[in-house]
Design a protein around this motif. Sequence first.
Motif, PDB file in Angstrom:
ATOM      1  N   ASN A 204      -4.057   2.335  11.264  1.00 18.74           N
ATOM      2  CA  ASN A 204      -4.417   3.137  12.826  1.00 18.74           C
ATOM      3  C   ASN A 204      -3.848   4.109  12.823  1.00 18.74           C
ATOM      4  O   ASN A 204      -2.622   3.977  12.993  1.00 18.74           O
ATOM      5  CB  ASN A 204      -4.040   1.681  13.534  1.00 18.74           C
TER       6      ASN A 204
ATOM      7  N   ALA B  95      -6.643   5.496  -1.722  1.00 17.54           N
ATOM      8  CA  ALA B  95      -8.278   5.970  -2.453  1.00 17.54           C
ATOM      9  C   ALA B  95      -8.524   7.331  -2.435  1.00 17.54           C
ATOM     10  O   ALA B  95      -9.319   7.457  -4.392  1.00 17.54           O
ATOM     11  CB  ALA B  95      -9.108   6.615  -0.970  1.00 17.54           C
TER      12      ALA B  95
ATOM     13  N   GLY C 168      -4.546   3.223   4.978  1.00 21.71           N
ATOM     14  CA  GLY C 168      -5.254   2.377   5.441  1.00 21.71           C
ATOM     15  C   GLY C 168      -4.282   1.424   6.888  1.00 21.71           C
ATOM     16  O   GLY C 168      -5.439   0.196   7.299  1.00 21.71           O
TER      17      GLY C 168
ATOM     18  N   ALA D 258      -4.952   7.712   6.975  1.00 22.49           N
ATOM     19  CA  ALA D 258      -5.803   7.269   6.651  1.00 22.49           C
ATOM     20  C   ALA D 258      -5.320   6.469   4.589  1.00 22.49           C
ATOM     21  O   ALA D 258      -5.627   5.684   4.462  1.00 22.49           O
ATOM     22  CB  ALA D 258      -6.984   8.839   6.108  1.00 22.49           C
TER      23      ALA D 258
ATOM     24  N   THR E  90       1.335  -1.150  -0.365  1.00 22.08           N
ATOM     25  CA  THR E  90      -0.252   0.813   0.261  1.00 22.08           C
ATOM     26  C   THR E  90       1.157   1.010  -0.069  1.00 22.08           C
ATOM     27  O   THR E  90       1.923   1.123   0.385  1.00 22.08           O
ATOM     28  CB  THR E  90      -1.183   0.027   1.356  1.00 22.08           C
TER      29      THR E  90
END
Lengths: 326, 118
Positions: free
Chosen positions: B49, A223, B47, B44, A164
């Motif tokens: 905490n 996102a 993804g 955020a 990610t």
Amino acid sequence: MRRIMIATVLSVAALALALAVVVGDLPDPVATHFGPDGSADGFSDRSTLWVTTLGIPAVVAGLLTVLTSALPASLPRGVRWVRGIPVGIVWTVGGIMLATLWPQRGLSDASDVRVAGSAIVLGLSLGIAATLAASRLAPVVDPPETTGRAPAGLPRADLADDATALWQGTTPPGRFATWLTVGLVGAGLVAGILTAWWLGLVLVAVGLLPLAGARFRVTIGPASVQVSGWLGGWPRLAVPLATVTAARASTMRAFEYGGPGLRLAVGQPITAVVTGTGPALDLVRTDDSMVRISLVEADRAAAVVNSLLDRRGHSARPDGATDGPG
Amino acid sequence: MLLTIDVGDDRPLYLQVAASVRRAVVDGQLEPGAALPPTRDAAAALGVNPETVQRAYRLLADESVVVARVGRGTRVRDDLDPGLLGLDTAIDELVARAATLGLGRAELAARIAADGGS
């Protein structure tokens, strides 16, 4: 947009009503211009108020309504307040006008009136509040979402299959906006000291606006692509990656869309964040609209976005992916 | 500046975030004095905490890589030498690799000294 148009018409009607209430109590001629100390230094026939107080804001609001209705339906999140500007203009000008007329009620000679500089601050505050309120009337339209990969042949970042990623960069510093701010704030300080505090306050407030567009931080995550300005993160713009089909590095000129800052190209489905001539990240959206962002490392950013687009609903890397910078 | 975490990586997430920041500094993507992404934004986007990112930033602050100041966020230390940080990172990796081969620090140092004398 229809709701905004109705709100604009209702705002003009409210202004007409307010003017009709006070106009009979005003002296003739009426004071229409004021010096820095609040004393009247310009006068007009009372009958002209219908043109200056009502006609001018109505015409300006009408023109802005035409311009804003030509904007793309799916503006990026964070800039939709622009649609409320026609209503805000009516309240700004109307607020200032009425705040200067109100103290003249019952006077036989308008030269006796003194108007506080807070009239302008009041008008601007009303305008900002009305702009934000009216913009909420515009329906939120996002382009359709997609889970497709970015086109083959575009650069990709070297990310592990399960990784990610967050990429963060900044726009090049906007010299034009910076100097504009320096000039206006400097003029505001001088005016505030030598003439009137409110004039200085207005100039400083207006001068800080270009600073908001002098530099932006760009954050790319799985996102969305987020763009946030200097002043407490404002202006903030968000482009969900679900609405993006491809990212490319390109070049953008400082005045390609009229000048630096947050630009909405009227007649073209383009939203641009411009700080100067240089590299830019182009995000192509599913409705063929485009978001263009001045960015120092536009090629790296485009590679990261394309890699993240590939991951939507897929785990394997695309065929033909090139190993872009990471 | 690119920060990455890999769910296929066995290391704890905060160590991956910290390693990613170190790599960005060594690569020149994050220059001395540059601001790190705000904890909430980074969490955020990645993804994870926010506490994971805070823990990573605290670790980097303990290593004198970054400094956290009220109102200014977390920034790379102005006086940090990215070259030396890169060297330190390489040494840590070397020590870890030696450990997998059963070599302690002293043995590793001896091998380096022997290599340097050859």
